[in-house]
Design a protein around this motif. Structure first.
Motif, PDB file in Angstrom:
ATOM      1  N   LEU A  15       0.806  -1.220   0.000  1.00  0.00           N
ATOM      2  CA  LEU A  15       0.000   0.000   0.000  1.00  0.00           C
ATOM      3  C   LEU A  15       0.840   1.272   0.000  1.00  0.00           C
ATOM      4  O   LEU A  15       0.413   2.310  -0.504  1.00  0.00           O
ATOM      5  CB  LEU A  15      -0.930   0.015   1.216  1.00  0.00           C
ATOM      6  N   GLU A  16       2.034   1.202   0.555  1.00  0.00           N
ATOM      7  CA  GLU A  16       2.887   2.398   0.601  1.00  0.00           C
ATOM      8  C   GLU A  16       3.210   2.877  -0.812  1.00  0.00           C
ATOM      9  O   GLU A  16       3.237   4.078  -1.081  1.00  0.00           O
ATOM     10  CB  GLU A  16       4.169   2.114   1.377  1.00  0.00           C
ATOM     11  N   ASN A  17       3.436   1.919  -1.723  1.00  0.00           N
ATOM     12  CA  ASN A  17       3.710   2.276  -3.114  1.00  0.00           C
ATOM     13  C   ASN A  17       2.433   2.703  -3.837  1.00  0.00           C
ATOM     14  O   ASN A  17       2.470   3.534  -4.748  1.00  0.00           O
ATOM     15  CB  ASN A  17       4.325   1.087  -3.852  1.00  0.00           C
ATOM     16  N   GLU A  18       1.318   2.147  -3.412  1.00  0.00           N
ATOM     17  CA  GLU A  18       0.042   2.370  -4.093  1.00  0.00           C
ATOM     18  C   GLU A  18      -0.582   3.719  -3.754  1.00  0.00           C
ATOM     19  O   GLU A  18      -1.397   4.250  -4.514  1.00  0.00           O
ATOM     20  CB  GLU A  18      -0.925   1.242  -3.720  1.00  0.00           C
ATOM     21  N   THR A  19      -0.214   4.289  -2.621  1.00  0.00           N
ATOM     22  CA  THR A  19      -0.883   5.506  -2.150  1.00  0.00           C
ATOM     23  C   THR A  19      -0.001   6.752  -2.222  1.00  0.00           C
ATOM     24  O   THR A  19      -0.330   7.782  -1.646  1.00  0.00           O
ATOM     25  CB  THR A  19      -1.353   5.314  -0.689  1.00  0.00           C
ATOM     26  N   PHE A  22      -1.669  10.020  -3.261  1.00  0.00           N
ATOM     27  CA  PHE A  22      -2.721  10.593  -2.424  1.00  0.00           C
ATOM     28  C   PHE A  22      -2.160  11.771  -1.622  1.00  0.00           C
ATOM     29  O   PHE A  22      -1.382  11.587  -0.685  1.00  0.00           O
ATOM     30  CB  PHE A  22      -3.282   9.541  -1.465  1.00  0.00           C
ATOM     31  N   LYS A  23      -2.562  12.976  -1.986  1.00  0.00           N
ATOM     32  CA  LYS A  23      -2.051  14.172  -1.319  1.00  0.00           C
ATOM     33  C   LYS A  23      -2.490  14.213   0.142  1.00  0.00           C
ATOM     34  O   LYS A  23      -3.646  13.944   0.467  1.00  0.00           O
ATOM     35  CB  LYS A  23      -2.544  15.420  -2.043  1.00  0.00           C
ATOM     36  N   GLY A  24      -1.534  14.551   1.002  1.00  0.00           N
ATOM     37  CA  GLY A  24      -1.841  14.714   2.417  1.00  0.00           C
ATOM     38  C   GLY A  24      -1.986  13.423   3.194  1.00  0.00           C
ATOM     39  O   GLY A  24      -2.327  13.455   4.380  1.00  0.00           O
ATOM     40  N   THR A 138     -11.871  -5.213  -5.267  1.00  0.00           N
ATOM     41  CA  THR A 138     -10.897  -4.327  -5.923  1.00  0.00           C
ATOM     42  C   THR A 138     -11.202  -4.141  -7.405  1.00  0.00           C
ATOM     43  O   THR A 138     -10.725  -3.185  -8.009  1.00  0.00           O
ATOM     44  CB  THR A 138      -9.450  -4.848  -5.776  1.00  0.00           C
ATOM     45  N   LYS A 139     -11.999  -5.028  -7.980  1.00  0.00           N
ATOM     46  CA  LYS A 139     -12.382  -4.864  -9.385  1.00  0.00           C
ATOM     47  C   LYS A 139     -13.270  -3.631  -9.566  1.00  0.00           C
ATOM     48  O   LYS A 139     -13.469  -3.156 -10.686  1.00  0.00           O
ATOM     49  CB  LYS A 139     -13.111  -6.119  -9.882  1.00  0.00           C
ATOM     50  N   HIS A 140     -13.813  -3.126  -8.459  1.00  0.00           N
ATOM     51  CA  HIS A 140     -14.692  -1.953  -8.515  1.00  0.00           C
ATOM     52  C   HIS A 140     -14.085  -0.746  -7.797  1.00  0.00           C
ATOM     53  O   HIS A 140     -14.796   0.174  -7.413  1.00  0.00           O
ATOM     54  CB  HIS A 140     -16.040  -2.278  -7.889  1.00  0.00           C
ATOM     55  N   ILE A 141     -12.760  -0.767  -7.609  1.00  0.00           N
ATOM     56  CA  ILE A 141     -12.100   0.338  -6.903  1.00  0.00           C
ATOM     57  C   ILE A 141     -11.036   0.959  -7.804  1.00  0.00           C
ATOM     58  O   ILE A 141     -10.062   0.299  -8.176  1.00  0.00           O
ATOM     59  CB  ILE A 141     -11.455  -0.149  -5.588  1.00  0.00           C
ATOM     60  N   LYS A 143      -7.936   3.505  -8.940  1.00  0.00           N
ATOM     61  CA  LYS A 143      -6.636   3.786  -8.311  1.00  0.00           C
ATOM     62  C   LYS A 143      -6.632   5.110  -7.535  1.00  0.00           C
ATOM     63  O   LYS A 143      -5.765   5.320  -6.686  1.00  0.00           O
ATOM     64  CB  LYS A 143      -5.534   3.810  -9.374  1.00  0.00           C
ATOM     65  N   ASP A 144      -7.611   5.988  -7.803  1.00  0.00           N
ATOM     66  CA  ASP A 144      -7.654   7.265  -7.088  1.00  0.00           C
ATOM     67  C   ASP A 144      -8.716   7.266  -5.982  1.00  0.00           C
ATOM     68  O   ASP A 144      -9.020   8.314  -5.410  1.00  0.00           O
ATOM     69  CB  ASP A 144      -7.905   8.416  -8.059  1.00  0.00           C
ATOM     70  N   ASN A 145      -9.252   6.111  -5.670  1.00  0.00           N
ATOM     71  CA  ASN A 145     -10.275   6.002  -4.630  1.00  0.00           C
ATOM     72  C   ASN A 145      -9.588   5.851  -3.271  1.00  0.00           C
ATOM     73  O   ASN A 145      -9.351   4.751  -2.782  1.00  0.00           O
ATOM     74  CB  ASN A 145     -11.178   4.801  -4.914  1.00  0.00           C
ATOM     75  N   ARG A 146      -9.257   6.967  -2.641  1.00  0.00           N
ATOM     76  CA  ARG A 146      -8.456   6.955  -1.419  1.00  0.00           C
ATOM     77  C   ARG A 146      -9.238   6.429  -0.214  1.00  0.00           C
ATOM     78  O   ARG A 146      -8.635   6.055   0.789  1.00  0.00           O
ATOM     79  CB  ARG A 146      -7.881   8.335  -1.127  1.00  0.00           C
ATOM     80  N   THR A 147     -10.565   6.415  -0.286  1.00  0.00           N
ATOM     81  CA  THR A 147     -11.365   5.914   0.827  1.00  0.00           C
ATOM     82  C   THR A 147     -11.391   4.391   0.859  1.00  0.00           C
ATOM     83  O   THR A 147     -11.234   3.774   1.916  1.00  0.00           O
ATOM     84  CB  THR A 147     -12.812   6.437   0.731  1.00  0.00           C
ATOM     85  N   CYS A 148     -11.569   3.778  -0.313  1.00  0.00           N
ATOM     86  CA  CYS A 148     -11.755   2.322  -0.372  1.00  0.00           C
ATOM     87  C   CYS A 148     -10.473   1.543  -0.676  1.00  0.00           C
ATOM     88  O   CYS A 148     -10.292   0.431  -0.176  1.00  0.00           O
ATOM     89  CB  CYS A 148     -12.806   1.974  -1.426  1.00  0.00           C
ATOM     90  N   LEU A 149      -9.603   2.135  -1.487  1.00  0.00           N
ATOM     91  CA  LEU A 149      -8.411   1.390  -1.933  1.00  0.00           C
ATOM     92  C   LEU A 149      -7.571   0.820  -0.783  1.00  0.00           C
ATOM     93  O   LEU A 149      -7.131  -0.327  -0.856  1.00  0.00           O
ATOM     94  CB  LEU A 149      -7.555   2.273  -2.849  1.00  0.00           C
ATOM     95  N   PRO A 150      -7.334   1.573   0.305  1.00  0.00           N
ATOM     96  CA  PRO A 150      -6.434   1.050   1.345  1.00  0.00           C
ATOM     97  C   PRO A 150      -7.020  -0.045   2.230  1.00  0.00           C
ATOM     98  O   PRO A 150      -6.287  -0.625   3.033  1.00  0.00           O
ATOM     99  CB  PRO A 150      -6.118   2.298   2.188  1.00  0.00           C
ATOM    100  N   ILE A 151      -8.318  -0.342   2.127  1.00  0.00           N
ATOM    101  CA  ILE A 151      -8.899  -1.275   3.107  1.00  0.00           C
ATOM    102  C   ILE A 151      -9.592  -2.496   2.505  1.00  0.00           C
ATOM    103  O   ILE A 151     -10.007  -3.387   3.239  1.00  0.00           O
ATOM    104  CB  ILE A 151      -9.887  -0.563   4.056  1.00  0.00           C
ATOM    105  N   PHE A 152      -9.720  -2.559   1.175  1.00  0.00           N
ATOM    106  CA  PHE A 152     -10.401  -3.698   0.564  1.00  0.00           C
ATOM    107  C   PHE A 152      -9.420  -4.587  -0.191  1.00  0.00           C
ATOM    108  O   PHE A 152      -8.543  -4.090  -0.898  1.00  0.00           O
ATOM    109  CB  PHE A 152     -11.496  -3.224  -0.394  1.00  0.00           C
ATOM    110  N   SER A 153      -9.602  -5.902  -0.051  1.00  0.00           N
ATOM    111  CA  SER A 153      -8.804  -6.886  -0.770  1.00  0.00           C
ATOM    112  C   SER A 153      -9.713  -7.878  -1.467  1.00  0.00           C
ATOM    113  O   SER A 153     -10.934  -7.896  -1.255  1.00  0.00           O
ATOM    114  CB  SER A 153      -7.880  -7.646   0.191  1.00  0.00           C
TER     115      SER A 153
END
Length: 236
Positions: A15-19, A22-24, A138-141, A143-153
């Motif tokens: 996730l560190e590389n994936e986010t 994400f500003k801020g 993740t098929k519905h998330i 790459k700029d979805n900062r709310t859902c991307l970090p918590i769904f697998s």
């Protein structure tokens, strides 16, 4: 002891590389809040069905009795007609007399399935139950979805319960509020379905309802909060 197994999506994502875009976003603070450092995504050709088959076959290697009921939990099934549970039944080569039920309940799916299975077995309708959950959120998330991307697998799990391993359920309590549907739903974005979650509203709903639901559960079980050594709540 309950037998169980699981299967992750083939791609393990740091996730560190994936986010980084994400500003801020402070990644260390994110991990501190959620405990999530990696997520898993399915590769091309992987689906809720393929992961469910994998998790189930691993489990059934250790099961020496005929599966009498199957409950398949998924909000991202590969098919609704025919039901995905029936496709899983076919791939596992289960008996034609096997009871099959599909549940589409998201986070609540497993508690619903477990409660249903326990009651079916306690009522003598079936001797055992195979519960399988599988999702490819993740098929519905995007790459700029900062709310859902970090918590769904993407993953699947399976457990097998029978009279010997049947957990003792002291009490149950169900709470549904369809008025909050717009806070966690699929929306259309760039001609694709995108998972939307209003994080603040979901958190507020949880903070307001989980404590009261817990107290109701304790009251129904004739217990006090001091009688419980450990509470495990769903979600980060």
């Amino acid at each position: 002891m309950i037998n169980g197994s699981y299967s992750f999506g083939a791609n393990k994502i740091n996730l560190e590389n994936e986010t980084t875009s994400f500003k801020g976003l402070n990644f260390k603070e994110l991990v501190k809040k959620t405990g999530i450092r990696y997520i898993y995504r399915t590769k091309k050709g992987e689906t809720t069905l393929t992961m469910a088959i994998d998790a189930s076959k691993q489990l059934l290697k250790n099961v020496n009795e005929k599966v009498e009921s199957l409950i398949f939990v998924s909000q991202s099934p590969v098919s609704t007609i025919p039901a995905a549970g029936c496709l899983l039944h076919k791939e596992l080569n289960l008996s034609k007399e096997c009871f099959v039920l599909d549940l589409i309940q998201g986070c609540s799916g497993f508690p619903y399935a477990l409660t249903t299975a326990i009651n079916l077995i306690n009522n003598g309708l079936f001797k055992n139950c195979l519960i399988v959950t599988s999702e490819t959120y993740t098929k519905h998330i995007s790459k700029d979805n900062r709310t859902c991307l970090p918590i769904f697998s993407d993953a699947a799990s399976s457990i097998f319960i029978d009279k010997k391993s049947l957990p003792k359920m002291l009490s149950s309590y169900f709470l549904t509020d369809g008025k909050g549907a717009n806070n966690l739903c699929l929306t259309n974005k760039d001609n694709k379905q995108d998972l939307f979650m209003h994080g603040a509203n979901v958190f507020t709903f949880t903070a307001e309802n989980v404590p009261s639901a817990t107290n109701i559960l304790l009251e129904k079980a004739n217990l006090k909060i001091g009688d419980i050594k450990l509470f495990i709540f769903h979600q980060a």
